[in-house]
Design a protein around this motif. Structure first.
Motif, PDB file in Angstrom:
ATOM      1  N   TRP A  21      31.912  43.260  33.721  1.00  0.00           N
ATOM      2  CA  TRP A  21      31.799  42.052  34.543  1.00  0.00           C
ATOM      3  C   TRP A  21      32.015  42.384  36.018  1.00  0.00           C
ATOM      4  O   TRP A  21      31.255  41.952  36.894  1.00  0.00           O
ATOM      5  N   LEU A  22      33.026  43.185  36.290  1.00  0.00           N
ATOM      6  CA  LEU A  22      33.315  43.573  37.666  1.00  0.00           C
ATOM      7  C   LEU A  22      32.179  44.408  38.252  1.00  0.00           C
ATOM      8  O   LEU A  22      31.800  44.235  39.415  1.00  0.00           O
ATOM      9  N   ILE A  23      31.620  45.302  37.446  1.00  0.00           N
ATOM     10  CA  ILE A  23      30.490  46.116  37.910  1.00  0.00           C
ATOM     11  C   ILE A  23      29.297  45.226  38.241  1.00  0.00           C
ATOM     12  O   ILE A  23      28.623  45.417  39.265  1.00  0.00           O
ATOM     13  N   GLY A  24      29.026  44.244  37.404  1.00  0.00           N
ATOM     14  CA  GLY A  24      27.922  43.320  37.664  1.00  0.00           C
ATOM     15  C   GLY A  24      28.111  42.554  38.956  1.00  0.00           C
ATOM     16  O   GLY A  24      27.173  42.385  39.742  1.00  0.00           O
ATOM     17  N   LEU A  25      29.341  42.079  39.208  1.00  0.00           N
ATOM     18  CA  LEU A  25      29.627  41.346  40.438  1.00  0.00           C
ATOM     19  C   LEU A  25      29.507  42.255  41.658  1.00  0.00           C
ATOM     20  O   LEU A  25      29.037  41.824  42.722  1.00  0.00           O
ATOM     21  N   GLU A  26      29.928  43.497  41.526  1.00  0.00           N
ATOM     22  CA  GLU A  26      29.835  44.428  42.644  1.00  0.00           C
ATOM     23  C   GLU A  26      28.385  44.714  43.008  1.00  0.00           C
ATOM     24  O   GLU A  26      28.018  44.769  44.190  1.00  0.00           O
ATOM     25  N   GLN A  27      27.533  44.881  42.004  1.00  0.00           N
ATOM     26  CA  GLN A  27      26.111  45.096  42.270  1.00  0.00           C
ATOM     27  C   GLN A  27      25.467  43.854  42.871  1.00  0.00           C
ATOM     28  O   GLN A  27      24.564  43.956  43.709  1.00  0.00           O
ATOM     29  N   LEU A  28      25.947  42.704  42.478  1.00  0.00           N
ATOM     30  CA  LEU A  28      25.405  41.445  42.985  1.00  0.00           C
ATOM     31  C   LEU A  28      25.770  41.217  44.447  1.00  0.00           C
ATOM     32  O   LEU A  28      24.952  40.745  45.242  1.00  0.00           O
ATOM     33  N   THR A  29      27.002  41.559  44.816  1.00  0.00           N
ATOM     34  CA  THR A  29      27.507  41.235  46.144  1.00  0.00           C
ATOM     35  C   THR A  29      27.628  42.435  47.073  1.00  0.00           C
ATOM     36  O   THR A  29      27.959  42.273  48.247  1.00  0.00           O
ATOM     37  N   SER A  30      27.401  43.649  46.532  1.00  0.00           N
ATOM     38  CA  SER A  30      27.520  44.891  47.315  1.00  0.00           C
ATOM     39  C   SER A  30      28.930  45.085  47.875  1.00  0.00           C
ATOM     40  O   SER A  30      29.108  45.607  48.982  1.00  0.00           O
ATOM     41  N   THR A  31      29.915  44.622  47.146  1.00  0.00           N
ATOM     42  CA  THR A  31      31.311  44.808  47.548  1.00  0.00           C
ATOM     43  C   THR A  31      32.134  45.166  46.316  1.00  0.00           C
ATOM     44  O   THR A  31      31.672  45.050  45.181  1.00  0.00           O
ATOM     45  N   THR A  32      33.363  45.582  46.563  1.00  0.00           N
ATOM     46  CA  THR A  32      34.240  46.015  45.481  1.00  0.00           C
ATOM     47  C   THR A  32      35.071  44.846  44.967  1.00  0.00           C
ATOM     48  O   THR A  32      35.664  44.107  45.743  1.00  0.00           O
ATOM     49  N   PHE A  33      35.091  44.711  43.649  1.00  0.00           N
ATOM     50  CA  PHE A  33      35.919  43.694  43.005  1.00  0.00           C
ATOM     51  C   PHE A  33      37.070  44.385  42.283  1.00  0.00           C
ATOM     52  O   PHE A  33      36.888  45.425  41.662  1.00  0.00           O
ATOM     53  N   THR A  34      38.241  43.781  42.342  1.00  0.00           N
ATOM     54  CA  THR A  34      39.396  44.329  41.639  1.00  0.00           C
ATOM     55  C   THR A  34      39.623  43.570  40.344  1.00  0.00           C
ATOM     56  O   THR A  34      39.280  42.400  40.227  1.00  0.00           O
ATOM     57  N   SER A  35      40.224  44.250  39.390  1.00  0.00           N
ATOM     58  CA  SER A  35      40.500  43.628  38.103  1.00  0.00           C
ATOM     59  C   SER A  35      41.711  42.723  38.208  1.00  0.00           C
ATOM     60  O   SER A  35      42.607  42.941  39.021  1.00  0.00           O
ATOM     61  N   ILE A  36      41.732  41.703  37.370  1.00  0.00           N
ATOM     62  CA  ILE A  36      42.894  40.827  37.294  1.00  0.00           C
ATOM     63  C   ILE A  36      44.025  41.587  36.610  1.00  0.00           C
ATOM     64  O   ILE A  36      43.784  42.485  35.802  1.00  0.00           O
ATOM     65  N   ALA A  37      45.239  41.264  36.974  1.00  0.00           N
ATOM     66  CA  ALA A  37      46.391  41.917  36.349  1.00  0.00           C
ATOM     67  C   ALA A  37      46.550  41.368  34.935  1.00  0.00           C
ATOM     68  O   ALA A  37      47.037  40.257  34.737  1.00  0.00           O
ATOM     69  N   LEU A  38      46.099  42.156  33.950  1.00  0.00           N
ATOM     70  CA  LEU A  38      46.139  41.696  32.563  1.00  0.00           C
ATOM     71  C   LEU A  38      47.484  41.916  31.895  1.00  0.00           C
ATOM     72  O   LEU A  38      47.845  41.237  30.955  1.00  0.00           O
ATOM     73  N   ASP A  39      48.195  42.912  32.359  1.00  0.00           N
ATOM     74  CA  ASP A  39      49.444  43.255  31.693  1.00  0.00           C
ATOM     75  C   ASP A  39      50.548  42.261  32.036  1.00  0.00           C
ATOM     76  O   ASP A  39      51.017  42.209  33.169  1.00  0.00           O
TER      77      ASP A  39
END
Length: 491
Positions: free
Chosen positions: A177-195
C-alpha cells in the motif's frame, strides 16, 4: 485652458488608463491561474469502513500523510457518511476497508451496501485504490474490499494500482500500500506504528466453567499485570502466543539438541508446528526461518478496578492438538509464568455512560464481553439491563451463574432469558428467545435502548440480525446501526 495643457492632461489620463488596464489584467491572470490550479488539483477522498478500528487507523494515517507532504485537498470520511454526491465529482478515492466475519461488510458500511453499492453509476471520472483488511482463517478473504473494487471497475472507474489485500495486519502486505502511494505521489510514505505496547502479565488462576459438558471445555483465565493499566469494558486483550515448555523440549529431543536456556528462549515464540525445509542448514540457520507465532484476541471480562484481566477461553481442537492460543492459556501456562499481551481499544463495542436501557445478547465465550458491560453498568449504578444468553445445557454450561444471580437479586438485571439449546427435544437459540420477547424488544427500543451482541458470528449473530430485521424492519435496524445503538463484537 491652453492647448499644450490639454494635451498633457490627455496624455496623463491615457497613461492612467493603461496602468489601470495592466493592473486589472494582472489580477485577472492571477485569479484565472488560481481557478485553474483549484480545478486541476488532485482531490483526495479517503473513505474507511472499520469494525475494530484498524482500517480507520490506517485511513487516518494515509490522510494525514497526504496533507502533510503535499498539502493537497484531502477529506477523510467514514463510509456511513458517503453519499452519491461524493461519487459524482472528479476525484481520487482511497478506500480503506475491512471485511468482517465470513465476507461481510462492517456494520457501519451496511447503509452504503444497501443504498449505493447496488446502483449503476457513471464513475468514469473517478480514480481509486483499495486497501482491504481481512483474515485468511475465514472464507471469503477480504471479500468486501474486493467487492468494492469490482463495482468500481464495472462502472468505469480507473484503478491507480492493484488492490492490496492484508492478512491480519501483515507488514509485507501493508508495505504494498505504501509503495503504491509513493508511486502515485512521487514522495515517501512512512508506515503506521503497528506495534502496540506489549505488557507483561503473570498467569494467576484458571478454572473450568463447564465441567461435564458435551462440548469443548471453557475456562476462566486470570492474569495480573506488572503495573497499573486501564481499559474500558468491551476492549480486547491481544495475546502473543508462545510454546509451552513441553513442546519446546519435544522439539529439541526430536532434533537431538541439548536443552540450553538460550535455545529454549529462542524457540519460545516460534511456530514449531509448521517447520520449513532444513536442507543443508545448521540448526540456528534453520530456526531463523521459522515463522513467529501469531497473536490471539480475547474479550476482557473484568474491569481495571478488579486488579486483574479475566478472559473466557474455549479450547479449540486442531489436527496437531489444542489451538495455539487456547491450548497455551488453558493447559500450557504455569503459575506465575509471564504472558506478553497488549490492550486493544475497541470503540465499536464500548458502553455509553448514560442510564439508557441496554440489551445484551450472546452465546458461549461471548459471555466475557457481556459480563464486562454488566460489571461496568453496576459500577455506574445503571439498572435497566436485559441479558439474553445461550449455551448447550443448563446443568453444565451455565456460565457465570453466581454473578448473574447476584445482579438479578440486587436489581441490576431485571430480565434474563436463557437459551440452553440441548435441554429440550427442539433446540432453542438466543434468536428464538428474542422473537418470543418481541413486545419487550419494541418497548425498550422505543425507550432508546442500545443492543450489544457478543459471541459467534455463525448461527448466533447472523440469526439475531435476521430476527431484529424481522421484528423492527430493515429501515429501523439500519437507523440503529447509524445511531450506534446496535453494536457487535462477533467472531
Amino acid at each position: 485652458m491652453t492647448q499644450p495643457l490639454f494635451l498633457v492632461i490627455c496624455a496623463l489620463l491615457f497613461l492612467l488608463l493603461v496602468h489601470i488596464f495592466i493592473i486589472i489584467y494582472l489580477f485577472w491572470r492571477q485569479f484565472s491561474q488560481r481557478i485553474d490550479t483549484d480545478i486541476n488539483a488532485q482531490q483526495y477522498l479517503v473513505v474507511y469502513a472499520s469494525q475494530t478500528g484498524q482500517a480507520e487507523a490506517w485511513a487516518k494515517h494515509t490522510a494525514e500523510q497526504l496533507k502533510i507532504i503535499h498539502e493537497e485537498k484531502v477529506e477523510l470520511l467514514d463510509i456511513q457518511q458517503l453519499n452519491q454526491q461524493h461519487l459524482q465529482q472528479p476525484s481520487t478515492i482511497l478506500w480503506v476497508v475491512s471485511t468482517y466475519g465470513e465476507g461481510d461488510a462492517p456494520d457501519t458500511a451496511q447503509n452504503f451496501v444497501h443504498k449505493i453499492l447496488n446502483q449503476s453509476l457513471d464513475l468514469s471520472y473517478l480514480s481509486f485504490a483499495v486497501l482491504a483488511f481481512g483474515d485468511k482463517r475465514y472464507s471469503n478473504f477480504c471479500q468486501f474490499g474486493q467487492r468494492i473494487e469490482q463495482w468500481l471497475l464495472q462502472h468505469n472507474a480507473q484503478a491507480l494500482f492493484p488492490t492490496v489485500l492484508v492478512d491480519q495486519l501483515n507488514s509485507d502486505d501493508l508495505e504494498q500500500w505504501l509503495i503504491g502511494l509513493e508511486q502515485l505521489t512521487s514522495t515517501t510514505f512512512t508506515s503506521i506504528a503497528l506495534d502496540k505496547e506489549m505488557l507483561a502479565f503473570k498467569f494467576a488462576h484458571r478454572q473450568c466453567l463447564n465441567t461435564g459438558t458435551v462440548g469443548e471445555a471453557i475456562y476462566k483465565v486470570q492474569l495480573i499485570a506488572d503495573r497499573n493499566i486501564s481499559w474500558s469494558s468491551g476492549d480486547i486483550l491481544e495475546i502473543q502466543c508462545e510454546n509451552d515448555i513441553t513442546e519446546i523440549q519435544h522439539f529439541l529431543d526430536t532434533q537431538r539438541q541439548e536443552h540450553s536456556d538460550d535455545l529454549v528462549a529462542k524457540l519460545g515464540r516460534l511456530n514449531l508446528r509448521k517447520l520449513p525445509a532444513r536442507t543443508g542448514l545448521s540448526l540456528l540457520e534453520w530456526i531463523a526461518q521459522f515463522e513467529v507465532l501469531p497473536k490471539r484476541e480475547y474479550s476482557i471480562a473484568s474491569l481495571p478496578e478488579q486488579g486483574l484481566v479475566e478472559l473466557v477461553v474455549r479450547q479449540q481442537k486442531t489436527e496437531t492438538g489444542l489451538g495455539l492460543g487456547s491450548g497455551w492459556l488453558t493447559v500450557g501456562l504455569e503459575q506465575n509464568q509471564p504472558v506478553h499481551a497488549s490492550i486493544r481499544n475497541n470503540p465499536s463495542f464500548h458502553l455509553q455512560q448514560d442510564d439508557k436501557p441496554i440489551i445484551l445478547i450472546g452465546n458461549g465465550t461471548g459471555i466475557a464481553g457481556l459480563v464486562a458491560h454488566l460489571r461496568q453498568r453496576e459500577h455506574w449504578g445503571y439498572k435497566k439491563n436485559w441479558l439474553i444468553f445461550g449455551e448447550r445445557q443448563q446443568q453444565f454450561d451455565h456460565l457465570y451463574q453466581t454473578e448473574i444471580a447476584y445482579w438479578q437479586q440486587h436489581g441490576y438485571l431485571p430480565h434474563v432469558d436463557y437459551a440452553f439449546s440441548r435441554d429440550q427435544t427442539e433446540k432453542i437459540y438466543v434468536q428464538d428467545r428474542l422473537r418470543q420477547q418481541s413486545s419487550r424488544l419494541q418497548e425498550w427500543i422505543a425507550q432508546g435502548a442500545l443492543i450489544y451482541v457478543c459471541g459467534s458470528l455463525k448461527g448466533m449473530a447472523s440469526g439475531v440480525d435476521q430476527v431484529l430485521e424481522e421484528l423492527l424492519g430493515t429501515e429501523q435496524l439500519q437507523q440503529l446501526k447509524r445511531e450506534q445503538r446496535y453494536l457487535r463484537d462477533v467472531y
